[in-house]
Write a protein that holds these residues in place. Structure first.
Motif, PDB file in Angstrom:
ATOM      1  N   ILE A 130       0.836  -1.199   0.000  1.00 12.65           N
ATOM      2  CA  ILE A 130       0.000   0.000   0.000  1.00 12.65           C
ATOM      3  C   ILE A 130       0.874   1.254   0.000  1.00 12.65           C
ATOM      4  O   ILE A 130       0.587   2.222  -0.699  1.00 12.65           O
ATOM      5  N   LEU A 131       1.960   1.219   0.767  1.00 17.72           N
ATOM      6  CA  LEU A 131       2.898   2.346   0.754  1.00 17.72           C
ATOM      7  C   LEU A 131       3.550   2.469  -0.622  1.00 17.72           C
ATOM      8  O   LEU A 131       3.806   3.582  -1.106  1.00 17.72           O
ATOM      9  N   GLU A 132       3.810   1.336  -1.251  1.00 18.06           N
ATOM     10  CA  GLU A 132       4.413   1.337  -2.585  1.00 18.06           C
ATOM     11  C   GLU A 132       3.467   1.980  -3.596  1.00 18.06           C
ATOM     12  O   GLU A 132       3.908   2.686  -4.512  1.00 18.06           O
ATOM     13  N   GLU A 171       4.095   5.090  -6.088  1.00 22.14           N
ATOM     14  CA  GLU A 171       3.860   5.036  -7.533  1.00 22.14           C
ATOM     15  C   GLU A 171       2.965   6.195  -7.988  1.00 22.14           C
ATOM     16  O   GLU A 171       3.211   6.819  -9.022  1.00 22.14           O
ATOM     17  N   LYS A 172       1.932   6.484  -7.197  1.00 23.44           N
ATOM     18  CA  LYS A 172       1.014   7.562  -7.561  1.00 23.44           C
ATOM     19  C   LYS A 172       1.676   8.932  -7.445  1.00 23.44           C
ATOM     20  O   LYS A 172       1.228   9.892  -8.074  1.00 23.44           O
ATOM     21  N   SER A 173       2.741   9.020  -6.645  1.00 22.05           N
ATOM     22  CA  SER A 173       3.430  10.301  -6.498  1.00 22.05           C
ATOM     23  C   SER A 173       4.170  10.702  -7.776  1.00 22.05           C
ATOM     24  O   SER A 173       4.566  11.852  -7.930  1.00 22.05           O
ATOM     25  N   LEU A 174       4.365   9.760  -8.682  1.00 20.42           N
ATOM     26  CA  LEU A 174       5.075  10.056  -9.926  1.00 20.42           C
ATOM     27  C   LEU A 174       4.218  10.868 -10.888  1.00 20.42           C
ATOM     28  O   LEU A 174       4.744  11.601 -11.730  1.00 20.42           O
ATOM     29  N   ASP A 226       1.232  14.721  -5.070  1.00 17.79           N
ATOM     30  CA  ASP A 226       2.392  15.609  -4.994  1.00 17.79           C
ATOM     31  C   ASP A 226       3.641  14.809  -4.615  1.00 17.79           C
ATOM     32  O   ASP A 226       3.670  14.127  -3.587  1.00 17.79           O
ATOM     33  N   TYR A 227       4.670  14.888  -5.450  1.00 17.06           N
ATOM     34  CA  TYR A 227       5.859  14.055  -5.273  1.00 17.06           C
ATOM     35  C   TYR A 227       6.592  14.366  -3.971  1.00 17.06           C
ATOM     36  O   TYR A 227       6.928  13.458  -3.196  1.00 17.06           O
ATOM     37  N   GLU A 228       6.864  15.641  -3.713  1.00 22.28           N
ATOM     38  CA  GLU A 228       7.642  16.010  -2.525  1.00 22.28           C
ATOM     39  C   GLU A 228       6.890  15.679  -1.240  1.00 22.28           C
ATOM     40  O   GLU A 228       7.467  15.152  -0.290  1.00 22.28           O
ATOM     41  N   TYR A 229       5.604  15.981  -1.218  1.00 19.75           N
ATOM     42  CA  TYR A 229       4.803  15.666  -0.024  1.00 19.75           C
ATOM     43  C   TYR A 229       4.764  14.158   0.214  1.00 19.75           C
ATOM     44  O   TYR A 229       4.880  13.688   1.354  1.00 19.75           O
ATOM     45  N   SER A 230       4.582  13.398  -0.875  1.00 15.85           N
ATOM     46  CA  SER A 230       4.531  11.936  -0.754  1.00 15.85           C
ATOM     47  C   SER A 230       5.851  11.379  -0.255  1.00 15.85           C
ATOM     48  O   SER A 230       5.885  10.461   0.587  1.00 15.85           O
ATOM     49  N   LYS A 231       6.956  11.927  -0.746  1.00 16.86           N
ATOM     50  CA  LYS A 231       8.287  11.467  -0.340  1.00 16.86           C
ATOM     51  C   LYS A 231       8.502  11.697   1.158  1.00 16.86           C
ATOM     52  O   LYS A 231       8.960  10.804   1.885  1.00 16.86           O
ATOM     53  N   ILE A 232       8.161  12.898   1.619  1.00 11.36           N
ATOM     54  CA  ILE A 232       8.299  13.223   3.042  1.00 11.36           C
ATOM     55  C   ILE A 232       7.403  12.320   3.883  1.00 11.36           C
ATOM     56  O   ILE A 232       7.811  11.792   4.919  1.00 11.36           O
ATOM     57  N   PHE A 233       6.182  12.124   3.424  1.00 13.82           N
ATOM     58  CA  PHE A 233       5.220  11.287   4.136  1.00 13.82           C
ATOM     59  C   PHE A 233       5.743   9.851   4.294  1.00 13.82           C
ATOM     60  O   PHE A 233       5.751   9.291   5.389  1.00 13.82           O
ATOM     61  N   LEU A 234       6.191   9.258   3.188  1.00 11.42           N
ATOM     62  CA  LEU A 234       6.644   7.865   3.206  1.00 11.42           C
ATOM     63  C   LEU A 234       7.911   7.691   4.030  1.00 11.42           C
ATOM     64  O   LEU A 234       8.065   6.686   4.744  1.00 11.42           O
TER      65      LEU A 234
END
Length: 352
Positions: A273-275, A279-282, A286-294
């Motif tokens: 689910i985290l993966e 994938e959806k962040s691409l 939002d890529y940066e928000y998703s990266k920080i979140f994960l």
């Protein structure tokens, strides 16, 4: 190992405690001294209707676990209380709008107070999903995750407060649809989708009319289904045109929806689910928000126990952000890199 002695009733016993003296009832022997309490022991004493207090010794480890269980229960009760209050707010929001804003303030304060126990909230409450309550408990979970992400990206406290308001209200429009959302499996997905899509604009209309609420709250409600590539709704806008509150809520919303579907979660596994979020962040989130979140969420899984697809128990040692679903684990003293052992995967988290 430090220990302390207590006299407890059967319903107060916890696995890991040690019975200090033989337990008897009416001359009949029930439990031998120095027996370690487990679920079977508790069940046996309950079956015997043993009503007296039992002397036990309790280790620091058991005390810590009992404390954690109590904290989990406390947070769970808080979230249930907020969910019930949110339902009441939704029922009355279109009639006494200004008065109900104070309820939002109270809910926000309670959520932020609960977040002082981040590990408890993330691992034992929020990541279990919203179950059979896709509106109110879902709103509380999304607001909690949104608040966490808001803190992690550095939003100031006043904005986090408004973000929580927006997240709590993000699905208000679902309760005001002209026709009920189809639930039967034989209803075409497209028909269901077209009905649901209306909720963002409906919610925005109500929330935007509350003069005492900052406009950023209604923007979060309106745009939480917009996506970076323009594939979202209701405006089909892209990138910087989407308000930051909506970007944050979108990530939290996606995660809670997936965690709330038991069949989906069981087939995918918790890390898959985290993966999917990654994938959806691409393209969509939002890529940066998703990266920080994960990155932050992954930290809460270090050292936790999991059940592998083989049925064996293991401990997470390291999570590779490039392959979230396949961390390095320790099983019976053996290091296993799941990224190199494709036949084994994580089936279940054992967080509490």
């Amino acid at each position: 190992m430090n220990e302390k002695s207590e006299f407890l009733y059967v319903h107060e016993l916890k696995p890991g405690m040690i019975i200090t003296k033989n337990v008897t009832k009416g001359g009949d022997f029930l439990i031998r001294e120095k027996t370690i309490v487990n679920e079977d022991i508790i069940a046996r004493l309950n079956k015997a209707y043993f009503l007296e207090k039992i002397e036990v010794t309790i280790s620091n480890e058991v005390i810590a676990q009992c404390t954690k269980e109590a904290e989990i229960q406390k947070v769970e009760e808080t979230f249930k209380e907020i969910s019930t209050g949110l339902k009441d707010l939704f029922l009355k929001l279109d009639k006494v709008k200004e008065e109900k804003v104070n309820d939002l303030r109270v809910f926000s304060e309670k959520i932020q107070l609960a977040l002082k126990s981040k590990e408890i909230v993330i691992s034992s409450i929020v990541f279990k999903g919203s179950g059979e309550d896709p509106i109110y408990r879902h709103g509380v979970n999304v607001a909690t995750l949104s608040a966490l992400l808001g803190k992690w990206i550095g939003l100031e406290p006043s904005k986090i407060n408004l973000l929580i308001y927006a997240a709590l209200l993000h699905d208000f429009g679902m309760t005001k649809l002209e026709q009920p959302v189809p639930e039967k499996a034989d209803i075409l997905l497209e028909e269901r989708y077209q009905v649901v899509k209306k909720h963002a604009k409906i919610g925005y209309k109500y929330v935007d009319s509350i003069s005492s609420l900052d406009k950023t709250v209604s923007y979060g409600v309106l745009m939480h289904h917009e996506r970076e590539d323009g594939s979202g709704y209701p405006l089909a806008i892209t990138g910087e045109k989407i308000h930051c509150f909506a970007k944050i809520i979108a990530i939290a919303d996606e995660l809670d929806v997936m965690n709330s579907d038991e069949a989906y979660k069981n087939s995918r596994g918790p890390f898959e689910i985290l993966e999917i979020i990654k994938e959806k962040s691409l393209h969509k989130l939002d890529y940066e928000y998703s990266k920080i979140f994960l990155e932050h969420i992954a930290n809460y899984y270090m050292g936790e126990d999991v059940i592998l697809s083989t049925g064996e128990r293991a401990k997470i040692l390291q999570i590779n952000m490039n392959d979230l679903a396949r961390p390095l684990v320790l099983k019976d003293g053996e290091f296993i890199d799941l990224s190199k052992n494709k036949d084994i995967h994580i089936k279940e988290l054992k967080l509490s």
